[in-house]
Design an enzyme around this catalytic site. Structure first.
Site: not given
Ligand SMILES: O=P(O)(O)OC[C@H]1O[C@](O)(CO)[C@@H](O)[C@@H]1O
Length: 873
Positions: A570-571, A813, A688, A657, A510, A516
């Protein structure tokens, strides 16, 4: 107000008034001129205003919500109820009621001398008897006239009093009374009397209040205004042609009340205060004289906890603790009352520690928290994500082409469909082999790079459809993998064995800044360009983001980018390009369109079904019940369907979240815990693994999800049931095992040795609910996901938190950025870290040990990437 004359008891004093009127009017005797004929007219009239007053009162009593419950008036969230005579929050209404009754007594005791003294008589007003502009509002033409007006006042008065305060209400009432008489004075020659002009004024004041403050009340405003309009209309239809009603008085009162409310307020504006935390409502009424003091903007949460609805549920906990599921489950009627179905989804929550009373109380709490209003605010694009000043419009992602859903006055649906059309065209070109890689080969492998909301939802849907026959056939010869973790091991896992020439990479982020994802994107870009040259980026990399500028800076042509919007969290983004691009590449656009249709079906249900039958709302309320009232902090999500393997991890992010918050939406600390710890595994694997704990250890409410028809079934010769039936037998058995338990007496009767009895005892009474889907396909999957999205929003709305921001992920972060800088510094200086680097002693030790033991070498300047063996072939 009614024209006077209906009562025989009044005819004598009125007759006495006649010469006086005639004289003042300049006419002779009893009949001359306009006033004289009017006078004759009213002598024959009856107190026919009854219906007028009654119908308006009906809107007040039944149609108007409790404003206090909305948190904007009254005390303690419960507020004055119309029937509660003597309640301190409706003192002025009570005084007015008493005054009217006393005046009526006086009218009778004085043989209507008081009536003669106070009735509206135009000629006498002309003659200077100005008190007659007010006094008619305290006089009545008969008992039924009095009763109907007092009934109406009893309904409407407290509403005005709770929204405007007692002093302002009194002023409005008196202004309306006078306005009614003035209108009647100009419009009607008749004598008249009665409180209904003032009472119509109360209706006008309520209407104006809700109109002016519609931003604050949301859909509640629409409902109140609608109800008042209906009442007014009904009134006109029933009484419009009735000559025995003083319509001038009513309309004058209505206008007077509305005008008074317009000028005097309250007119609430949201703002911050220099002296206090959070957001506040400040009264910006044009006439400052009676303005209210600022109130914390809240919608109910802090005060919701002090509300009667909250307290009722707290008290109810004690009653529920006396019950046992094994007994409750014998009650047929209770079971019937705790089962719902919508769109083919069957939901049985009879195994909750709950009764129909619990449900009733939870629905009352939802009303007090203005759940309906908040849901409407979500769907209508209000910026309910207040800390980021954003709308929350994920339902628009699956709205039909012709829907209108606005953010800041702009319909967002055409943009949604422009992107969907682009996804359809692009994915069809790739799937059809028209879009080729740089070496001319079709792109059959997709790597989707993204993390959190940009990975978990699409991964869950990908897995869920990977064994569904139609989706499976659409995906034949294709592969889709997800790369989320920045751990290089995950990159190797995703890329190992992939043919770069046939691989399309979708970078999903987003923000397009997530550390990452961006490192993984650079890694995969290096992996591609190392094999295919720099021109590979144009053909083998596309992006999904709201940040198209950063996409271009990364080197991806914006033409190959698929946008979405800041109003998609995002979620909550699975149904945006985040999920639609990689999943349509894999399963085809038509399959994924059915997924969107399933989500839409559940959105529509959530928006329109009454809360009592509303699946997501009920689930959300039960969450609040379990977690906040019964103190169960964890929820187990247990799909009996291997295809839903990644459902629980997605719900984990969606729920934790969204609702893992410590402060209310206005920034004040919450007086109760919110959110829940979600975890889960498909059955029977979980049985199990961790089921031991949920059967005999902690109490963990469980959500069982089953599917009637399997995507793939096996039925072997000689087996009693098919493999899917075997699976589902467990789906039916486990909830009963949790609920019923097994007691010591039964164990002893079975001959269990005494020393094992405590170990083999199951306490039972452990809550669960069961959701049964007819089958798991793209459509029902969409329904299921939307059900959980809205269930989570519902809980957040009731808790009074912002479920749509996630500030809690930021601190880690930021610290990681600092660690990164220090690790690089220490490695290039070849010097251990110390306290001077700003870390605590523990972190300094850990980092130095890591630097000592780690074998990472920075690549030499100009050298290529240092790929591990797993990425070399
Ligand atoms: O889509 P992006 O901006 O890479 O963010 C990834 C994820 O990181 C977050 O901001 C949490 O760190 C989530 O809310 C989001 O889904």
């Amino acid at each position: 107000m009614i024209p006077l004359g209906g009562s025989r008891a009044l005819s004598r004093p009125l007759a006495a008034l006649r010469p006086c009127l005639a004289r003042l009017a300049g006419g002779g005797g009893s009949g001359g001129g306009r006033r004289g004929s009017a006078f004759r007219g009213f002598l024959g009239a009856s107190s026919g205003a009854a219906a007028a007053g009654l119908s308006l009162a009906a809107a007040g009593a039944g149609g108007l919500p409790s404003l206090a419950a909305a948190g904007y008036g009254g005390s303690g969230g419960g507020g004055p109820q119309p029937g509660q005579f003597g309640h301190p929050d409706r003192r002025v209404t009570d005084i007015l009621l008493v005054a009217n009754v006393l005046m009526f007594g006086l009218q009778s005791l004085t043989n209507n001398l008081v009536t003669v003294w106070g009735v509206k008589a135009n000629a006498l007003i002309h003659a200077g008897q100005w008190w007659r502009l007010l006094t008619p509002a305290f006089l009545h033409g008969g008992l039924s006239h009095l009763l109907v007006n007092m009934y109406s006042l009893n309904n409407l008065g407290p509403v005005v009093e709770s929204t405007a305060g007692p002093r302002r209400m009194l002023v409005m009432y008196l202004v309306s009374a006078v306005a009614g008489t003035v209108a009647s004075f100009y419009g009607s020659p008749n004598l008249s009397l009665g409180a209904s002009g003032a009472i119509f004024g109360m209706g006008g004041a309520i209407a104006m209040h809700f109109y002016l403050n519609r931003d604050i009340y949301g859909s509640r405003s629409d409902r109140v205004l609608g109800s008042l309009w209906q009442t007014l209309l009904l009134n006109l239809v029933i009484n419009g042609a009735n000559p025995r009603i003083d319509h001038w008085g009513h309309m004058g009162g209505l206008a007077g009340g509305a005008l008074a409310a317009l000028l005097l307020g309250p007119r609430w504006k949201q703002t911050t205060l220099p002296t206090a935390r959070g957001r506040w409502l400040v009264d910006a009424a044009p006439v400052p004289w009676l303005r209210s003091s600022p109130k914390p903007l809240d919608g109910g949460r802090g005060r919701l906890r002090d509300s009667p609805q909250w307290r009722a549920l707290q008290e109810h906990v004690q009653a529920i603790k006396q019950t046992q599921l094994k007994d409750l489950l014998q009650e047929e009627a209770r079971t019937d009352g705790l089962i719902r179905e919508a769109g083919g989804l069957y939901m049985d929550f009879s195994r909750q520690n709950a009764t129909p009373d619990t449900l009733k109380l939870l629905l009352e709490l939802a009303e007090a928290a203005d759940l309906r209003g908040k849901v409407d605010a979500l769907f209508s694009g209000k910026h309910i994500n207040s800390t980021e000043d954003r709308a929350v419009l994920h339902p628009a992602l699956r709205a039909p082409r012709d829907a209108v859903i606005e953010d800041a006055g702009k319909n967002v649906v055409p943009e949604v469909w422009a992107v969907l059309d682009k996804i359809k065209a692009f994915t069809e070109r790739v799937r059809g082999g028209e879009w080729k890689g740089v070496t001319g080969k079709p792109l059959t492998n997709v790597v989707s790079i993204g993390i959190g909301g940009s990975a978990l939802g699409p991964l869950f849907v990908h897995t869920a459809l990977s064994t569904e026959p139609e989706a499976m056939s659409q995906a034949a010869g294709r592969s889709l993998v997800f790369l989320a973790n920045v751990d290089p091991v995950d990159a190797v896992r995703a890329l190992h064995g992939l043919d770069a020439e046939r691989t399309l990479v979708v970078i999903v982020s987003k923000t397009f800044t997530t550390a990452e994802t961006m490192l993984n994107a650079r890694t995969v870009r290096a992996w591609l360009t190392e094999r295919l040259g720099p021109e590979a980026v144009a053909k083998h990399m596309v992006a999904v983001s709201t940040n198209l500028k950063a996409v271009a800076e990364f080197g991806i042509d914006p033409e190959n980018a698929f946008g979405f919007w800041d109003w998609v969290g995002g979620r909550f983004s699975v149904s945006s390009a985040v999920g639609m691009v990689p999943l349509s590449l894999h399963y085809s656009f038509p399959v994924m369109e059915r997924f969107l249709q399933g989500m839409r079906a559940m959105d529509d249900h959530f928006r329109s079904a009454p809360l009592h039958d509303n699946l997501p709302a009920l689930l959300g309320l039960l969450n609040v019940w379990n977690s906040t009232f019964l103190g169960h902090s964890t929820t187990a999500i247990l799909p009996y369907q291997q295809a839903l393997q990644h459902f629980a991890p997605h719900i984990q992010q969606l729920s934790m979240e969204s609702n893992g918050k410590g402060v209310a939406i206005d920034g004040t600390r919450l007086p109760y815990e919110t959110g829940e710890i979600d975890f889960g595994e498909p059955g029977t694997n979980g049985q199990h693994s961790f089921y031991q704990l949920i059967h005999q250890g902690r109490v963990i409410p469980a959500e069982f999800i089953g599917v009637a028809r399997s995507q793939q079934d096996v039925y072997l010769q000689g087996e009693k049931v098919s493999s899917h039936e075997e699976l589902m037998c467990n789906f039916f058995a486990q909830p009963d095992a949790l609920a019923m338990g097994k007691d010591a007496a039964t164990l002893r009767a079975e001959g269990v040795p005494e020393h094992l009895v405590p170990h083999k005892t199951f306490t039972g009474n452990r809550p669960s609910l069961s959701i049964l889907l007819p089958e798991l396909n793209a459509f029902t999957l969409g329904q299921l996901l939307s059900l959980y999205e809205h269930r989570i929003a519902t809980s957040g709305f009731v808790w009074g938190i912002n479920s749509f921001d996630q500030w809690g992920v930021e601190l880690g972060k930021v610290l990681a950025n600092k660690v990164r800088a220090k690790v690089q510094e220490a490695r290039s200086a070849n010097c251990p870290l110390s306290a001077a680097d700003g870390f605590c002693p523990s972190t300094v030790r850990l980092l130095n040990r890591f630097l000592q033991q780690g074998q990472t070498q920075a690549p030499a300047p100009g050298a290529g990437p240092s790929f591990p063996p797993g990425l070399k072939q």
